[in-house]
Design an enzyme around this catalytic site. Structure first.
Site, PDB file in Angstrom:
ATOM      1  N   LYS A 159      -6.367   6.633  -9.377  1.00 16.79           N
ATOM      2  CA  LYS A 159      -6.362   6.888 -10.821  1.00 16.79           C
ATOM      3  C   LYS A 159      -5.055   6.398 -11.419  1.00 16.79           C
ATOM      4  O   LYS A 159      -4.051   6.411 -10.707  1.00 16.79           O
ATOM      5  CB  LYS A 159      -6.587   8.365 -11.150  1.00 16.79           C
ATOM      6  CG  LYS A 159      -5.818   9.407 -10.343  1.00 16.79           C
ATOM      7  CD  LYS A 159      -4.335   9.421 -10.271  1.00 16.79           C
ATOM      8  CE  LYS A 159      -3.503   9.571 -11.495  1.00 16.79           C
ATOM      9  NZ  LYS A 159      -2.036   9.634 -11.162  1.00 16.79           N
ATOM     10  N   TYR A 244      -5.174  14.007 -15.617  1.00 19.14           N
ATOM     11  CA  TYR A 244      -5.681  15.191 -14.909  1.00 19.14           C
ATOM     12  C   TYR A 244      -6.178  16.234 -15.908  1.00 19.14           C
ATOM     13  O   TYR A 244      -7.157  16.939 -15.642  1.00 19.14           O
ATOM     14  CB  TYR A 244      -4.588  15.812 -14.036  1.00 19.14           C
ATOM     15  CG  TYR A 244      -4.273  15.024 -12.789  1.00 19.14           C
ATOM     16  CD1 TYR A 244      -4.981  15.246 -11.605  1.00 19.14           C
ATOM     17  CD2 TYR A 244      -3.268  14.073 -12.782  1.00 19.14           C
ATOM     18  CE1 TYR A 244      -4.690  14.532 -10.457  1.00 19.14           C
ATOM     19  CE2 TYR A 244      -2.965  13.349 -11.639  1.00 19.14           C
ATOM     20  CZ  TYR A 244      -3.676  13.583 -10.481  1.00 19.14           C
ATOM     21  OH  TYR A 244      -3.397  12.867  -9.345  1.00 19.14           O
TER      22      TYR A 244
HETATM   23  P1  NAD Z   1       4.655   4.087  -5.206  1.00 18.02           P
HETATM   24  O1  NAD Z   1       5.626   3.459  -6.134  1.00 18.02           O
HETATM   25  O2  NAD Z   1       5.162   5.130  -4.288  1.00 18.02           O
HETATM   26  O3  NAD Z   1       3.937   2.972  -4.332  1.00 18.02           O
HETATM   27  C1  NAD Z   1       3.463   1.780  -4.908  1.00 18.02           C
HETATM   28  C2  NAD Z   1       3.181   0.773  -3.823  1.00 18.02           C
HETATM   29  O4  NAD Z   1       2.784  -0.437  -4.431  1.00 18.02           O
HETATM   30  C3  NAD Z   1       4.413   0.454  -2.965  1.00 18.02           C
HETATM   31  O5  NAD Z   1       4.013   0.322  -1.631  1.00 18.02           O
HETATM   32  C4  NAD Z   1       4.883  -0.878  -3.492  1.00 18.02           C
HETATM   33  O6  NAD Z   1       5.525  -1.673  -2.540  1.00 18.02           O
HETATM   34  C5  NAD Z   1       3.564  -1.515  -3.902  1.00 18.02           C
HETATM   35  N1  NAD Z   1       3.691  -2.543  -4.932  1.00 18.02           N
HETATM   36  C6  NAD Z   1       3.113  -3.743  -4.894  1.00 18.02           C
HETATM   37  N2  NAD Z   1       3.444  -4.479  -5.951  1.00 18.02           N
HETATM   38  C7  NAD Z   1       4.274  -3.720  -6.682  1.00 18.02           C
HETATM   39  C8  NAD Z   1       4.967  -3.942  -7.909  1.00 18.02           C
HETATM   40  N3  NAD Z   1       4.833  -5.080  -8.604  1.00 18.02           N
HETATM   41  N4  NAD Z   1       5.754  -2.959  -8.375  1.00 18.02           N
HETATM   42  C9  NAD Z   1       5.873  -1.781  -7.722  1.00 18.02           C
HETATM   43  N5  NAD Z   1       5.222  -1.519  -6.549  1.00 18.02           N
HETATM   44  C10 NAD Z   1       4.428  -2.486  -6.042  1.00 18.02           C
HETATM   45  O7  NAD Z   1       3.457   4.655  -6.111  1.00 18.02           O
HETATM   46  P2  NAD Z   1       2.413   5.764  -5.688  1.00 18.02           P
HETATM   47  O8  NAD Z   1       2.912   7.077  -6.152  1.00 18.02           O
HETATM   48  O9  NAD Z   1       2.025   5.616  -4.286  1.00 18.02           O
HETATM   49  O10 NAD Z   1       1.198   5.391  -6.683  1.00 18.02           O
HETATM   50  C11 NAD Z   1       0.281   4.348  -6.367  1.00 18.02           C
HETATM   51  C12 NAD Z   1      -1.048   4.631  -7.097  1.00 18.02           C
HETATM   52  O11 NAD Z   1      -1.553   5.876  -6.637  1.00 18.02           O
HETATM   53  C13 NAD Z   1      -0.923   4.776  -8.607  1.00 18.02           C
HETATM   54  O12 NAD Z   1      -2.051   4.242  -9.224  1.00 18.02           O
HETATM   55  C14 NAD Z   1      -0.878   6.266  -8.839  1.00 18.02           C
HETATM   56  O13 NAD Z   1      -1.380   6.668 -10.098  1.00 18.02           O
HETATM   57  C15 NAD Z   1      -1.761   6.754  -7.724  1.00 18.02           C
HETATM   58  N6  NAD Z   1      -1.419   8.118  -7.279  1.00 18.02           N
HETATM   59  C16 NAD Z   1      -2.407   9.033  -7.203  1.00 18.02           C
HETATM   60  C17 NAD Z   1      -2.136  10.307  -6.801  1.00 18.02           C
HETATM   61  C18 NAD Z   1      -3.245  11.316  -6.690  1.00 18.02           C
HETATM   62  O14 NAD Z   1      -2.941  12.493  -6.493  1.00 18.02           O
HETATM   63  N7  NAD Z   1      -4.486  10.908  -6.761  1.00 18.02           N
HETATM   64  C19 NAD Z   1      -0.832  10.676  -6.481  1.00 18.02           C
HETATM   65  C20 NAD Z   1       0.168   9.713  -6.554  1.00 18.02           C
HETATM   66  C21 NAD Z   1      -0.141   8.426  -6.962  1.00 18.02           C
END
Ligand code: NAD
Length: 389
Positions: A159, A244
């Protein structure tokens, strides 16, 4: 005060889905709506549909490849995949080669199941991978979901599904064309306290809902992170956290909002919030005169979902965390067993794939919510009441 402990053991959590990937869609499911169909007292809260994942499938467990190994994939999804019954962590797709060794050894992954963003499309030739789970920054979801579908894989997308409705349409079309299922990472549909909000609201246990409130916010850290960049995140806390609350309003009422007004909060940190809102409030109108007030912020803490109805109230606070939900009604505290939400969510999707049944959290629901996000931003920008079609 004597607080009565209320425990609502659930039956099989059967959603009525009008959506069928094979048989087309009924009007309700076109918008991603679903309701809980039957509740009886036989099974504990949060128990998933026990349809055997083996009944039609030939594999014991489906293989999932995670795309993007950031905080959520590494901190939640990979550990949850150690607890799943119907799927397992089979592969990874990463743009950061330095992460590979750690993931390989921690999760016992073979070299042939490790991909970069460049060679990702060759995943189509890998029978170990049944499902691709896209866990990248929001604006990258569309590209990777479409590539996964073209590679012949079922897809889970985090999401918000995308940053525009147009991208959602392309993602849904790509999966449909490939004959593959698409699901959104809406883990709270598998969380007992939030399921209880949906049951109490949709079954009108306290009568008609009159008013709802929800808020989700926290203080964001690093000002350089993608969540604060408009091109990657699509917006600020509304995209990340407010979604959410939108979900909570929809599954609690079982309805769709018809109009919205919204107000941006004051920016107090221009370094962080140059590109996106710092905080935002909105008011949805639902059919029957229900007003739902949402709040989201990257500078304040809040984490609640509450409904006031003709004959009582019900709420969960904290509502949206990975664990530790607490809930109450006007009759007393809720008391459900906590579950691993992500394990339940991924198991349910694997079971849906194996048994060729719809997912309760389909791409259409993700698209619906992106439509609401856009309506809220339009209301915020214009100061007008925006009707939602
Ligand atoms: P994060 O920043 O921790 O991880 C992002 C990942 O994407 C990293 O591995 C990074 O290397 C990679 N990436 C690739 N290209 C990138 C760029 N151009 N810029 C930045 N990162 C890049 O983020 P996250 O918290 O893991 O979130 C990722 C997705 O998951 C988002 O869409 C977020 O909304 C979703 N999310 C959902 C939940 C949930 O509870 N459902 C919780 C957290 C995150």
């Amino acid at each position: 005060m004597n607080r009565k402990i209320i425990s609502h053991p659930w039956s099989r959590r059967q959603f009525i889905h009008n959506l069928s990937l094979n048989a087309g869609m009924a009007a309700l499911a076109m918008n991603g709506m679903h309701v809980f169909a039957s509740c009886n007292d036989n099974n504990p809260a949060g128990e998933q549909n026990k349809t055997s994942a083996m009944s039609k499938g030939s594999k014991k467990k489906l293989g999932i490849a995670l795309v993007g190994l950031g905080g959520y994939a590494g901190g939640q999804l990979a550990p949850a995949l150690q607890q799943t019954e119907h799927c397992y962590l089979a592969g990874i797709v990463t743009g950061t080669p330095s992460k590979i060794d750690t993931w390989k050894s921690k999760y016992n992954l073979p070299d042939k199941n490790i991909y970069s963003y460049e060679n990702f499309d060759s995943i189509k030739d890998n029978p170990d991978i049944d499902i691709v789970y896209v866990v990248l920054p929001n604006s990258m979801h569309a590209e990777y979901v479409i590539r996964a579908a073209k590679a012949g894989k079922h897809v889970i997308c985090e999401k918000p599904m995308a940053i525009t409705v147009e991208d959602c349409d392309k993602m849904i079309a790509a999966c449909k064309e490939a004959g593959k299922m698409l699901s959104i990472g809406y883990r709270l549909h598998f969380e007992p306290y939030n399921l209880e909000m949906a049951r109490l609201g949709q079954k009108k246990v306290y009568g008609n809902i009159k008013k709802m409130n929800a808020g989700f916010g926290f203080t964001i850290g690093n000002p350089a992170q993608w969540r604060l960049k408009k091109d990657l995140a699509g917006g600020g806390p509304l995209m990340d956290l407010g979604i959410y609350c939108i979900q909570g309003f929809c599954y609690t009422t079982g309805m769709e909002p018809i109009a919205v007004r919204a107000q941006e909060g004051k920016k107090t940190d221009m370094e962080k919030f140059r590109e996106v809102e710092q905080s935002l409030s909105w008011q949805f109108e639902f059919p029957g005169g229900i007003v739902a007030e949402g709040k989201t912020s990257y500078a304040d803490s809040m984490n609640n979902l509450r409904a006031e109805a003709d004959k009582g109230w019900f709420e969960v606070d904290p509502a949206y965390n990975y664990s530790g939900q607490r809930g109450a009604t006007s009759d007393g505290a809720m008391d459900f067993k906590h579950v691993n939400q992500q394990a339940k969510q991924m198991d349910d999707f694997a079971d849906a794939v194996m048994n060729n049944r719809p997912t309760p959290v389909p791409g259409e629901m993700g698209r619906r919510d992106v439509k609401y996000l856009q309506a809220i931003y339009k209301a915020m920008r214009t100061g007008e009441r925006v009707e939602i079609k």
